[in-house]
Enzyme design. Structure first.
Site, PDB file in Angstrom:
ATOM      1  N   LEU A 104       0.826  -1.216   0.000  1.00 51.45           N
ATOM      2  CA  LEU A 104       0.000   0.000   0.000  1.00 51.45           C
ATOM      3  C   LEU A 104       0.854   1.257   0.000  1.00 51.45           C
ATOM      4  O   LEU A 104       1.819   1.350   0.760  1.00 51.45           O
ATOM      5  CB  LEU A 104      -0.886   0.027   1.244  1.00 51.45           C
ATOM      6  N   GLU A 155       0.932   5.196   0.904  1.00 48.16           N
ATOM      7  CA  GLU A 155       0.201   6.186   1.691  1.00 48.16           C
ATOM      8  C   GLU A 155      -0.416   7.197   0.730  1.00 48.16           C
ATOM      9  O   GLU A 155       0.188   7.568  -0.266  1.00 48.16           O
ATOM     10  CB  GLU A 155       1.140   6.886   2.683  1.00 48.16           C
ATOM     11  N   CYS A 214       8.680   3.184   4.758  1.00 51.02           N
ATOM     12  CA  CYS A 214       9.074   1.909   4.129  1.00 51.02           C
ATOM     13  C   CYS A 214      10.442   1.918   3.443  1.00 51.02           C
ATOM     14  O   CYS A 214      11.315   1.132   3.807  1.00 51.02           O
ATOM     15  CB  CYS A 214       8.022   1.481   3.125  1.00 51.02           C
ATOM     16  N   LYS A 267       5.938  12.982   1.375  1.00 51.66           N
ATOM     17  CA  LYS A 267       5.445  13.074  -0.005  1.00 51.66           C
ATOM     18  C   LYS A 267       4.069  13.715   0.076  1.00 51.66           C
ATOM     19  O   LYS A 267       3.560  13.955   1.179  1.00 51.66           O
ATOM     20  CB  LYS A 267       5.381  11.694  -0.671  1.00 51.66           C
TER      21      LYS A 267
HETATM   22  C1  UDX Z   1       6.029   2.630  -0.458  1.00 54.97           C
HETATM   23  C2  UDX Z   1       5.690   1.578  -1.521  1.00 54.97           C
HETATM   24  O1  UDX Z   1       5.352   2.246  -2.748  1.00 54.97           O
HETATM   25  C3  UDX Z   1       4.554   0.681  -1.045  1.00 54.97           C
HETATM   26  O2  UDX Z   1       4.309  -0.332  -2.000  1.00 54.97           O
HETATM   27  C4  UDX Z   1       4.968   0.059   0.294  1.00 54.97           C
HETATM   28  O3  UDX Z   1       3.945  -0.750   0.787  1.00 54.97           O
HETATM   29  C5  UDX Z   1       5.323   1.135   1.302  1.00 54.97           C
HETATM   30  O4  UDX Z   1       6.349   1.984   0.757  1.00 54.97           O
HETATM   31  P1  UDX Z   1       5.010   4.943   0.404  1.00 54.97           P
HETATM   32  O5  UDX Z   1       6.064   4.924   1.466  1.00 54.97           O
HETATM   33  O6  UDX Z   1       3.617   5.299   0.774  1.00 54.97           O
HETATM   34  O7  UDX Z   1       4.903   3.505  -0.302  1.00 54.97           O
HETATM   35  O8  UDX Z   1       5.508   5.993  -0.682  1.00 54.97           O
HETATM   36  P2  UDX Z   1       5.818   6.017  -2.246  1.00 54.97           P
HETATM   37  O9  UDX Z   1       4.712   6.664  -2.958  1.00 54.97           O
HETATM   38  O10 UDX Z   1       6.272   4.709  -2.742  1.00 54.97           O
HETATM   39  O11 UDX Z   1       7.067   7.035  -2.247  1.00 54.97           O
HETATM   40  C6  UDX Z   1       8.237   6.781  -1.471  1.00 54.97           C
HETATM   41  C7  UDX Z   1       9.176   7.959  -1.506  1.00 54.97           C
HETATM   42  O12 UDX Z   1       9.797   8.084  -2.782  1.00 54.97           O
HETATM   43  C8  UDX Z   1       8.525   9.311  -1.222  1.00 54.97           C
HETATM   44  O13 UDX Z   1       9.385  10.070  -0.409  1.00 54.97           O
HETATM   45  C9  UDX Z   1       8.393   9.938  -2.588  1.00 54.97           C
HETATM   46  O14 UDX Z   1       8.341  11.350  -2.563  1.00 54.97           O
HETATM   47  C10 UDX Z   1       9.663   9.423  -3.253  1.00 54.97           C
HETATM   48  N1  UDX Z   1       9.579   9.387  -4.720  1.00 54.97           N
HETATM   49  C11 UDX Z   1       8.708   8.538  -5.332  1.00 54.97           C
HETATM   50  C12 UDX Z   1      10.404  10.214  -5.478  1.00 54.97           C
HETATM   51  O15 UDX Z   1      11.207  11.001  -4.945  1.00 54.97           O
HETATM   52  N2  UDX Z   1      10.330  10.133  -6.826  1.00 54.97           N
HETATM   53  C13 UDX Z   1       9.487   9.284  -7.471  1.00 54.97           C
HETATM   54  O16 UDX Z   1       9.487   9.262  -8.704  1.00 54.97           O
HETATM   55  C14 UDX Z   1       8.633   8.470  -6.702  1.00 54.97           C
END
Ligand code: UDX
Length: 424
Positions: A150, A152, A257, A317
Site C-alpha cells: 500500500l 500512503e 518503508c 510526499k
Molecule cells: C512505499 C511503496 O510504494 C509501497 O508499496 C509500500 O507498501 C510502502 O512503501 P510509500 O512509502 O507510501 O509507499 O511511498 P511512495 O509513494 O512509494 O514514495 C516513497 C518515496 O519516494 C517518497 O518520499 C516519494 O516522494 C519518493 N519518490 C517517489 C520520489 O522522490 N520520486 C518518485 O518518482 C517516486
C-alpha cells in the site's frame, strides 16, 4: 468470512476497512485505548483519502468492530491478519518484537484450524519462527505470509486494486483460504513459499527506491553538465521496458518503508554473506540528496546563517501528513543547523517532529512572506498552482529551489524568480 486484524495502525486499518468493503465481517484488535476509543466513535486516527468515510459506513452496518483485547478478535475470526509495526532494529533489520509478543499471548487461545496471516514487513524466516512459536502453545494453526504494497495517500485504492496479491505458505488449505478472502479482487495471485513472499516485499521496495536514486543521479549529472534532464527522464520512461513511474528526481525518498526496507535488505544480505552493492549505492545517493538542496541555496545566497528560508512541504510526499524520514524535514533540520531562519508550511503535516520546531505558517504565502529564498520540498499539487506573482511580491528575495520540479521554470523566471530545479 469472519476475519480478524491485529493492529489498527496504517496497514491494519486500511486492511480492515478494505476487507469490510469486500463483504467480510472484520474484528480489529487495537491495544492503545485512545486510538481504540477514536475508532469506536468512527474517527480515523490517520489522514488517508477515503478511509474515514468507509470506517463510518462499515462500523454502522456492524461489518467492522474494534476491541481492546486481541482474544476478543480470536473468538470471532478463523483468519487473523497480523498488521503490527516492525520498526528498524539495532542491526538494521525489522524488529518483530510486537508480533512475537502478540502471538505469544494469543497462541494459547487459538483453535485448531486458525490461519494466521503475516501482513507486516518481516525478516526472511519470520513465518517459520512464528509457526514454531505458535506450535509451542496450540496445534493445527498455520501461518501464511501476505505482504502489503500500500502507498500512503492511495492506500484504499491500492488495497482494492492491487497489481498482485502475494501469498506465501506451506499448507494448501490455508493458502486457498487466504486467496478466497481476496476472491472479489481482480488481480493475479502469486502463490509461493513463505520465505519468497517475505523477500518479494523487500525486493519490490528496494527496486523502487533504487529507481528514485537513479533518477536523482541523472538529475545530479544534469546539474553538473548544465543540462535540463526533464525531457531525458520522460523519454527514458516512455520505453515500455522501463516505464515512467518512480523516475521523478527530488530531495530523496522518505517515509516509513523505503529507508527502513532498504537498510533491512542490506542487513539480510550481509547476514547471508552477500554484499548488496546496488542497494547500498541507492541508499548513499539518497542520504546525500538533501545536501544538494542546501548547496543550491548556498550557490545563490552564500552563507545561510540568518537567511530567511521558506520551506513548502513537511510531509515525506504529497497526500499524507506522515513526516517519518521525510526529506523535507532533513532539509529543514540542516537549514536550522546552519543558522537559517526557517518558516515551513504543509497543508496537512502540522509539525516536523524535530526537537526544535521551525516556525510553522498557516499558509504557503505566509511562509514565503519576507523570505530570501523558497524551497519546495514536498510535491503537493497546490504548490504547482501557486500565484507566483503574489509570492514574488511577498518575498524579500527571488530564489526558488524547486526540489520537486513542480513549477514551470519559464513561468517562474518570467515572474522575476531565480529558479533552480533538480537537474533542470
Ligand atoms: C512505499 C511503496 O510504494 C509501497 O508499496 C509500500 O507498501 C510502502 O512503501 P510509500 O512509502 O507510501 O509507499 O511511498 P511512495 O509513494 O512509494 O514514495 C516513497 C518515496 O519516494 C517518497 O518520499 C516519494 O516522494 C519518493 N519518490 C517517489 C520520489 O522522490 N520520486 C518518485 O518518482 C517516486
Amino acid at each position: 468470512m469472519d476475519v480478524g486484524v491485529i493492529g489498527a495502525g496504517y496497514v491494519g486499518l486500511v486492511t480492515a476497512v478494505g476487507l469490510a468493503s469486500l463483504g467480510h465481517r472484520v474484528s480489529v484488535g487495537e491495544r492503545d485505548p485512545e486510538r481504540l476509543e477514536q475508532l469506536q466513535s468512527g474517527r480515523s486516527p490517520i489522514f488517508e483519502d477515503g478511509l474515514e468515510s468507509l470506517l463510518v459506513e462499515h462500523s454502522a452496518t456492524g461489518a467492522l468492530s474494534f476491541y481492546g483485547d486481541n482474544n476478543d478478535v480470536l473468538k470471532r475470526a478463523g483468519i487473523v491478519v497480523i498488521a503490527l509495526p516492525t520498526p528498524q532494529g539495532t542491526d538494521g533489520q525489522a524488529d518483530t518484537t510486537f508480533i512475537t509478543s502478540a502471538l505469544e499471548a494469543m497462541a494459547p487461545h487459538m483453535e485448531p484450524g486458525t490461519v494466521v496471516v503475516l501482513k507486516s514487513t518481516v525478516p526472511i524466516g519470520t513465518n517459520a519462527r512464528m509457526t514454531a512459536l505458535i506450535g509451542d502453545h496450540a496445534s493445527g494453526v498455520t501461518v501464511v505470509s501476505n505482504p502489503e504494497f500500500l502507498r500512503e495517500g492511495r492506500a484504499i485504492h491500492d488495497f482494492l486494486h492491487p497489481d498482485r496479491i502475494v501469498i506465501g505458505g506451506s499448507h494448501t488449505d490455508s493458502v486457498e483460504l487466504v486467496a478466497k478472502m481476496y476472491a472479489d479482487i481482480d488481480a493475479p495471485i502469486v502463490v509461493t513459499s513463505p520465505e519468497a513472499a517475505e523477500l518479494i516485499k523487500y525486493a519490490s521496495n528496494a527496486y523502487l527506491a533504487t529507481r528514485v536514486s537513479f533518477a536523482n543521479e541523472i538529475a545530479n549529472l544534469g546539474d553538473a553538465m548544465g543540462l535540463d534532464v526533464h525531457d531525458v527522464l520522460e523519454a527514458v520512461g516512455l520505453d515500455s521496458r522501463i516505464g515512467s513511474h518512480f523516475l521523478r528526481p527530488g530531495p530523496g525518498y522518505g517515509g516509513s518503508c523505503f529507508p527502513k526496507d532498504t537498510a533491512a535488505l542490506v542487513s539480510i544480505a550481509d547476514n547471508a554473506g552477500y554484499d548488496l552493492t546496488l542497494v547500498k549505492a541507492a541508499m548513499e545517493v539518497n542520504a546525500r540528496q538533501p545536501d544538494r538542496v542546501i548547496s543550491k541555496l548556498n550557490e545563490h545566497l552564500g552563507d545561510l546563517a540568518d537567511k530567511k528560508i521558506a520551506v513548502w512541504g513537511i510531509a515525506f510526499k504529497a497526500d499524507t501528513d506522515d513526516v517519518r524520514e521525510s526529506p523535507a524535514v532533513r532539509v529543514i533540520s540542516q537549514l536550522m543547523t546552519l543558522g537559517a531562519d526557517v518558516t515551513a508550511f504543509d497543508p496537512h503535516a502540522s509539525g516536523t517532529g524535530l526537537d526544535i520546531e521551525p516556525e510553522i505558517a498557516e499558509t504557503a504565502l505566509g511562509a514565503a512572506t519576507n523570505a530570501d529564498a523558497l524551497v519546495i520540498a514536498t510535491e503537493w499539487a497546490d504548490f504547482a498552482d501557486a500565484d507566483l506573482e503574489m509570492v514574488r511580491v511577498a518575498m524579500a528575495g527571488n530564489v526558488i529551489v524547486d526540489a520537486r520540479n513542480m513549477l514551470d521554470p519559464k513561468v517562474a523566471r518570467s515572474t522575476g524568480f531565480h529558479y533552480v530545479g533538480m537537474g533542470r
